[in-house]
Write a protein that holds these residues in place. Structure first.
Motif, PDB file in Angstrom:
ATOM      1  N   UNK A  71       0.843  -1.195   0.000  1.00 37.97           N
ATOM      2  CA  UNK A  71       0.000   0.000   0.000  1.00 37.97           C
ATOM      3  C   UNK A  71       0.880   1.247   0.000  1.00 37.97           C
ATOM      4  N   UNK A  72       0.397   2.305  -0.626  1.00 38.34           N
ATOM      5  CA  UNK A  72       1.144   3.561  -0.715  1.00 38.34           C
ATOM      6  C   UNK A  72       1.072   4.290   0.620  1.00 38.34           C
ATOM      7  N   UNK A  73       1.911   3.886   1.549  1.00 34.59           N
ATOM      8  CA  UNK A  73       1.847   4.428   2.913  1.00 34.59           C
ATOM      9  C   UNK A  73       3.207   4.257   3.567  1.00 34.59           C
ATOM     10  N   UNK A  74       4.143   5.142   3.198  1.00 32.40           N
ATOM     11  CA  UNK A  74       5.498   5.056   3.741  1.00 32.40           C
ATOM     12  C   UNK A  74       5.497   5.154   5.257  1.00 32.40           C
ATOM     13  N   UNK A  75       4.756   6.128   5.783  1.00 31.36           N
ATOM     14  CA  UNK A  75       4.820   6.343   7.220  1.00 31.36           C
ATOM     15  C   UNK A  75       4.304   5.130   7.979  1.00 31.36           C
ATOM     16  N   UNK A  76       3.297   4.470   7.443  1.00 30.87           N
ATOM     17  CA  UNK A  76       2.736   3.280   8.077  1.00 30.87           C
ATOM     18  C   UNK A  76       3.377   1.988   7.583  1.00 30.87           C
ATOM     19  N   UNK A  77       4.367   2.105   6.695  1.00 29.81           N
ATOM     20  CA  UNK A  77       5.121   0.957   6.179  1.00 29.81           C
ATOM     21  C   UNK A  77       4.194  -0.094   5.559  1.00 29.81           C
ATOM     22  N   UNK A  80      -0.894  -0.658   7.475  1.00 31.56           N
ATOM     23  CA  UNK A  80      -2.231  -0.205   7.847  1.00 31.56           C
ATOM     24  C   UNK A  80      -3.225  -0.633   6.782  1.00 31.56           C
ATOM     25  N   UNK A  81      -4.404  -0.997   7.230  1.00 33.17           N
ATOM     26  CA  UNK A  81      -5.438  -1.421   6.302  1.00 33.17           C
ATOM     27  C   UNK A  81      -5.873  -0.236   5.429  1.00 33.17           C
ATOM     28  N   UNK A  82      -5.861  -0.434   4.126  1.00 35.76           N
ATOM     29  CA  UNK A  82      -6.411   0.568   3.214  1.00 35.76           C
ATOM     30  C   UNK A  82      -7.313  -0.187   2.245  1.00 35.76           C
ATOM     31  N   UNK A  83      -8.542   0.268   2.128  1.00 36.78           N
ATOM     32  CA  UNK A  83      -9.466  -0.426   1.232  1.00 36.78           C
ATOM     33  C   UNK A  83      -9.406   0.188  -0.148  1.00 36.78           C
ATOM     34  N   UNK A  84      -8.984  -0.608  -1.113  1.00 32.68           N
ATOM     35  CA  UNK A  84      -8.901  -0.154  -2.500  1.00 32.68           C
ATOM     36  C   UNK A  84      -9.905  -0.934  -3.334  1.00 32.68           C
ATOM     37  N   UNK A  85     -10.423  -0.310  -4.349  1.00 27.31           N
ATOM     38  CA  UNK A  85     -11.257  -1.030  -5.315  1.00 27.31           C
ATOM     39  C   UNK A  85     -10.360  -1.981  -6.115  1.00 27.31           C
ATOM     40  N   UNK A 116       2.699  -9.887  -2.507  1.00 27.98           N
ATOM     41  CA  UNK A 116       2.144  -8.665  -1.894  1.00 27.98           C
ATOM     42  C   UNK A 116       2.645  -8.495  -0.465  1.00 27.98           C
ATOM     43  N   UNK A 117       2.956  -7.228  -0.125  1.00 23.41           N
ATOM     44  CA  UNK A 117       3.589  -6.905   1.166  1.00 23.41           C
ATOM     45  C   UNK A 117       2.583  -6.611   2.275  1.00 23.41           C
ATOM     46  N   UNK A 118       2.992  -6.894   3.481  1.00 25.05           N
ATOM     47  CA  UNK A 118       2.351  -6.378   4.689  1.00 25.05           C
ATOM     48  C   UNK A 118       0.851  -6.571   4.721  1.00 25.05           C
ATOM     49  N   UNK A 119       0.143  -5.476   4.957  1.00 25.36           N
ATOM     50  CA  UNK A 119      -1.306  -5.575   5.089  1.00 25.36           C
ATOM     51  C   UNK A 119      -1.967  -5.937   3.754  1.00 25.36           C
ATOM     52  N   UNK A 120      -1.366  -5.546   2.654  1.00 31.00           N
ATOM     53  CA  UNK A 120      -1.901  -5.972   1.352  1.00 31.00           C
ATOM     54  C   UNK A 120      -1.795  -7.496   1.231  1.00 31.00           C
TER      55      UNK A 120
ATOM     56  N   UNK C  79     -10.494  10.412   2.119  1.00 29.10           N
ATOM     57  CA  UNK C  79     -11.813   9.763   2.102  1.00 29.10           C
ATOM     58  C   UNK C  79     -11.717   8.245   2.260  1.00 29.10           C
ATOM     59  N   UNK C  80     -10.511   7.749   2.446  1.00 22.10           N
ATOM     60  CA  UNK C  80     -10.341   6.314   2.672  1.00 22.10           C
ATOM     61  C   UNK C  80     -10.183   6.066   4.171  1.00 22.10           C
ATOM     62  N   UNK C  81     -10.746   4.955   4.612  1.00 16.96           N
ATOM     63  CA  UNK C  81     -10.649   4.589   6.015  1.00 16.96           C
ATOM     64  C   UNK C  81      -9.198   4.277   6.365  1.00 16.96           C
ATOM     65  N   UNK C  82      -8.678   4.901   7.396  1.00 15.58           N
ATOM     66  CA  UNK C  82      -7.361   4.549   7.924  1.00 15.58           C
ATOM     67  C   UNK C  82      -7.520   4.417   9.437  1.00 15.58           C
ATOM     68  N   UNK C  83      -7.103   3.288   9.966  1.00 13.33           N
ATOM     69  CA  UNK C  83      -7.249   3.075  11.399  1.00 13.33           C
ATOM     70  C   UNK C  83      -6.008   3.546  12.124  1.00 13.33           C
ATOM     71  N   UNK C  84      -6.179   4.558  12.951  1.00 15.40           N
ATOM     72  CA  UNK C  84      -5.068   5.101  13.725  1.00 15.40           C
ATOM     73  C   UNK C  84      -5.319   4.828  15.197  1.00 15.40           C
ATOM     74  N   UNK C  85      -4.256   4.640  15.949  1.00 12.41           N
ATOM     75  CA  UNK C  85      -4.384   4.558  17.402  1.00 12.41           C
ATOM     76  C   UNK C  85      -4.767   5.932  17.937  1.00 12.41           C
ATOM     77  N   UNK C  86      -5.236   5.963  19.175  1.00 13.81           N
ATOM     78  CA  UNK C  86      -5.601   7.251  19.774  1.00 13.81           C
ATOM     79  C   UNK C  86      -4.407   8.198  19.763  1.00 13.81           C
ATOM     80  N   UNK C  87      -3.232   7.652  20.047  1.00  8.36           N
ATOM     81  CA  UNK C  87      -2.036   8.503  20.066  1.00  8.36           C
ATOM     82  C   UNK C  87      -1.731   9.052  18.675  1.00  8.36           C
ATOM     83  N   UNK C  88      -1.797   8.193  17.669  1.00 13.68           N
ATOM     84  CA  UNK C  88      -1.554   8.659  16.300  1.00 13.68           C
ATOM     85  C   UNK C  88      -2.556   9.749  15.917  1.00 13.68           C
TER      86      UNK C  88
END
Lengths: 264, 264, 264, 264
Positions: A71-77, A80-85, A116-120, C79-88
């Protein structure tokens, strides 16, 4: 399920996960152990220059090169779950494989698998729809790419359904639930940190072509590849022990591309 | 310099420059006018989904597809100077071309040319070192890709030096300095906004295979392609007039891939 | 529930959603209609320069300035769901509010409210935990900031619980479910595009201090503010009609900071 | 130039440069040595969560907190030249300081100084225009913030011109040219890696309130602060030696906020 790769197995690892000035992992060490590398493609980790350096290191070590799209999310490596079509997923998969193919071409190298990596990876393991989108995009890019799939999940099924070869992998340092999925990282017993335990765990999975869950449940599967890690305190030692344990048992550790037979 | 493409010329434009929810340009209109598209690859504009949509539109309009790699600077739209080493530049070029190739493969389409975007284009036009790094990376990825070069600059020279075909382009709506470079955008007379003037300007460049500077200096060059734009108040009207003006003069407007002869 | 702001209401809108070279919305038009602006802070849209320009426009129009923090996802526009911890979540909220406060300070302006954007808004509307994290972070940054909350959701409750003032908003152009939430955008009847209908809808909500669902269910709530939009074919016309309709009914349309009374 | 801070000096370091899953530096060790921290703000390094953790660590160690704004270039770590207009620079500076102020507020902490990072620091050291833009933006955000300036450069001048206090810093482990600038990193003698040499270098600069270039040229300046680093093989050891060497000489090492006198 008959072991179509009797006497052979692959060892793979995630590599090239540095980014800009930030270094991650022990790629130089891990490359001496594994035979196939899952190379990050710039979405959850890496950048074009890191990709070049990783491809070169793979080549120098005789390690086959795979794309490791995330997933395109460097900070979350990419964890993190991202829902894509399905369309977004196809676009993201193709983009990342293609980027690595071209970087590999700078060294005359080829991308021969995709994982596929990580959460993907985790989400698609349980989703036929996601796995099929990933497999479709991969096949469109290069029908010879091997889908390196978490054993017994939707990934391998999807690969075979769309007409890609799949290699089924188990993890050397992770435990399994009775459903055959990885024990979530939050759980206390998700990791196997002891080298001897990891070797025994892997040997049993390879010999019996089956996963054993933490509760002892036996889940038959094809075991084409063992995934090892290079991060964590003694990960390299565990990985090395796993390779040595396999070879000591007379099993040939080869690149994914040299496995005698992969299921379509 | 003999016109090796007598009776033929290409028209190209930058397309696919939307990003996420943000729309840019009039791609649907421009695609009716041009024969080759320079498609943004996600570094200065676009994203994997926009790239898919752009490739599909190109296919539907019989427009040949080129990669338009730029500096990794979305907020600055690749228009800010960034100094990269030759290695960084090669990595960035290969990555972007490969990404578009794979997106194109989703539709069974091919990337047949490459043109550096924005400031990467302007800097490399004056730099043999940059142009050669761009050309080298492009050739490593696919030796059949045409380098769409700003006429009479280091770009075409570099392409031919490394063994790529180059197509030389002039601009329909931009003026030139006596040095043969584009008049900087800050200058009052950098743009040609009048359709009739643009048509005359282009006709003269194509007929004479030469650039004329704002001071009237004639700079002989090969004119393989005309670059038009779709943004700005009457850009589409100017572009349309240019195409009609060329066809009215009996010149065939074709994709870059159908030009009879491109110099190596 | 008594209307503590009898005779007054606020109108707010999301503004400053351009990014780099990409323009979004009709800020200049919308600023003539609304009295409070929710200004994007660079995570889902905008950048430091766009933020400067937006703050300046707000000031020139006598519009009070609020932070509109969102998920860090430009391509997905938050507009995409991203689950963050309370701290994040706290970190992301504080960061964005602070960034806008400092940009506002360049013009001697202040950030006086905060409204979570897009999916962060929708998820927190149903989550006490998320809303409390947002409210806690906001209060730590400036205890005088008003939490602009979707009416009757966890947002307002959380604000009051941690000791922030909340203003409850309803939407001029969106319909409601029987549960009092916005009808999902996918549903056919999620939008109100007719100006006269929107005016009647808003008038009824303000007069009765209640939401009416699409099935006609009456859900009492405090109505401190009306959210309008500037995008979409006739959004500006609808917004203008709403303001005129309210003023024609003798209701004063004021900035959030001038509402006579906000609940703690 | 009289030493207005006789008997006192500050030690500062760049901290909080991790990003997402990537760790950089030895913050825990460095925080035991320094008295003021320049905290990355998410543009060239760091993210909101890393910023929270860094602020907390600073507080626990009695280290004063400064913003360390940089160019928006994570992959290049803010070390690549980017040309921004004065307005863009003001926007970028304000945004980053404000973001850190709000993160600090989560712990009841304050941002008390600002130091431009990397290439933004180097470019502004030689540019009155850039330094004044940085100083103006900083002052607009909080007129009590101290501009931590490279000694004898445009930074301190600009700070005093716009009415900010400036603290002038010299580097413990970097050498100087005859022009009083840092020797470029490419040069062989740019770094001082020997602890004893670094201590002597710093002691001489503090005692004489002057910089000495590699050729021995003496350049008088105010020395309010010593910059140390935590990265590199023996950087922590060098930094520790510098602090001990200063204290052994009876000099009090204090936060920037406790220096007796800073020039306006």
């Amino acid at each position: 399920m008959a072991n179509s790769n009797a006497g052979h197995v692959n060892i793979n690892s995630d590599l090239g996960e540095s980014f800009g000035p930030w270094v991650m992992g022990n790629d130089a060490e891990v490359l001496k152990i594994v035979k196939s590398a899952n190379v990050a493609c710039g979405f959850h980790a890496s950048d074009p220059v890191v990709m070049m350096d990783t491809v070169k290191l793979c080549q120098q070590n005789g390690v086959s090169i795979g794309a490791h799209p995330g997933f395109a999310d460097l900070q979350g490596f990419g964890r993190r779950e991202i829902n894509l079509s399905a369309k977004e997923l196809e676009a993201n998969i193709a983009y990342q494989i293609g980027a690595l193919q071209a970087i590999a071409a700078l060294y005359g190298a080829k991308v021969t698998h995709m994982k596929p990596h990580g959460m993907m990876g985790n989400m698609s393991a349980e989703s036929a729809e996601m796995s099929e989108a990933i497999a479709r995009a991969t096949k469109a890019v290069d029908r010879d790419i091997i889908f390196l799939a978490q054993a017994n999940t939707e990934q391998g099924k999807a690969a075979r359904k769309v007409g890609l070869r799949a290699a089924e992998e188990v993890f050397a340092d992770r435990t399994y639930t009775d459903a055959g999925f990885l024990t979530p990282r939050k759980a206390g017993n998700s990791m196997i940190k002891d080298a001897a335990l990891a070797v025994a765990h892997v040997r049993r999975m390879v010999d019996e072509q089956a996963i054993y869950s933490t509760s002892g449940k036996r889940i038959p599967c094809q075991v084409d590849s063992i995934c090892v890690h290079g991060d964590g305190p003694n990960a390299v030692a565990v990985s090395k022990a796993v390779r040595e344990g396999l070879e000591a048992a007379g099993i040939r550790v080869v690149p994914l591309t040299e496995l005698p037979r992969l299921r379509h």
